[in-house]
Design a protein around this motif. Sequence first.
Motif, short mmCIF file in Angstrom:
data_model
loop_
_atom_site.label_atom_id
_atom_site.label_comp_id
_atom_site.label_asym_id
_atom_site.label_seq_id
_atom_site.Cartn_x
_atom_site.Cartn_y
_atom_site.Cartn_z
N TYR A 72 -21.95 47.84 -109.63
CA TYR A 72 -22.74 49.07 -109.75
C TYR A 72 -23.50 49.41 -108.47
CZ TYR A 72 -22.11 50.08 -114.70
OH TYR A 72 -21.58 50.44 -115.90
N ILE A 84 -26.18 46.94 -117.98
CA ILE A 84 -25.74 48.28 -117.60
C ILE A 84 -26.92 49.23 -117.56
CG2 ILE A 84 -24.37 50.28 -118.36
CD1 ILE A 84 -22.28 48.17 -119.33
N MET A 130 -21.32 50.25 -125.49
CA MET A 130 -21.70 51.64 -125.24
C MET A 130 -22.26 52.34 -126.49
SD MET A 130 -18.75 52.90 -122.61
CE MET A 130 -19.64 54.40 -122.20
N THR A 186 -19.04 53.21 -116.48
CA THR A 186 -19.24 52.05 -117.35
C THR A 186 -17.94 51.62 -118.00
OG1 THR A 186 -21.55 52.64 -117.74
CG2 THR A 186 -20.50 51.23 -119.38
N ASP A 206 -22.00 58.26 -115.34
CA ASP A 206 -22.37 56.93 -115.84
C ASP A 206 -21.45 56.42 -116.95
OD1 ASP A 206 -24.47 56.85 -114.06
OD2 ASP A 206 -25.97 57.50 -115.53
#
Length: 183
Positions: A47, A87, A156, A137, A133
């Motif tokens: 990231y 995350i 998620m 992800t 994003d």
Amino acid sequence: MFRKNLKEVKVLEQEEIITLAKWGDKEAFAKLMYERKDVLYKTAYIYVKNKEDALDIVSETVYRAYSSIKKLKNPEFFNTYVTRILINCAVDMLKKKKVFVNDNEIVLLSKTSKDENIEENIDLYRAVDLLNDKYRTVIVLKYFRDMSFEDISRVMKCPIGTVKTYLHRALKTLRINMACPEE
């Protein structure tokens, strides 16, 4: 049959350690984090592309996970739980810093990949960084963490169909960006 039993024993041991951590056992929690430290660091690095920031993200992840582990309902979802926290920490840091990619660090990361061309890796990482994003992800979890659609959907907190849609759109966007990189 014996192998299956060993695997079941490992799963039971892992769930017991997670349960102990939920009850406040600091050593059990430390063991869980120690076992996952490399994967957490690599994911954070993907990231932010920066060693110090990745370490900060891992530290913040450990802190948040420890602070809220009592909220974890199912021990079998501990990896999903920690990944979701990581995350969120990474995205928060990116939003705060509006990080720009350092080419030297991407090249260092690319050198760990033996079969690929360094320029292609740099272009790929830049293209992944340009994704929103949700798409980023999905790409990170699917291709860098090798997670299943089911696990990604838990991380998620969205349906599997949505994960597949995000992946499809992310790959489409990556193909476009890789074919015509921004100058």
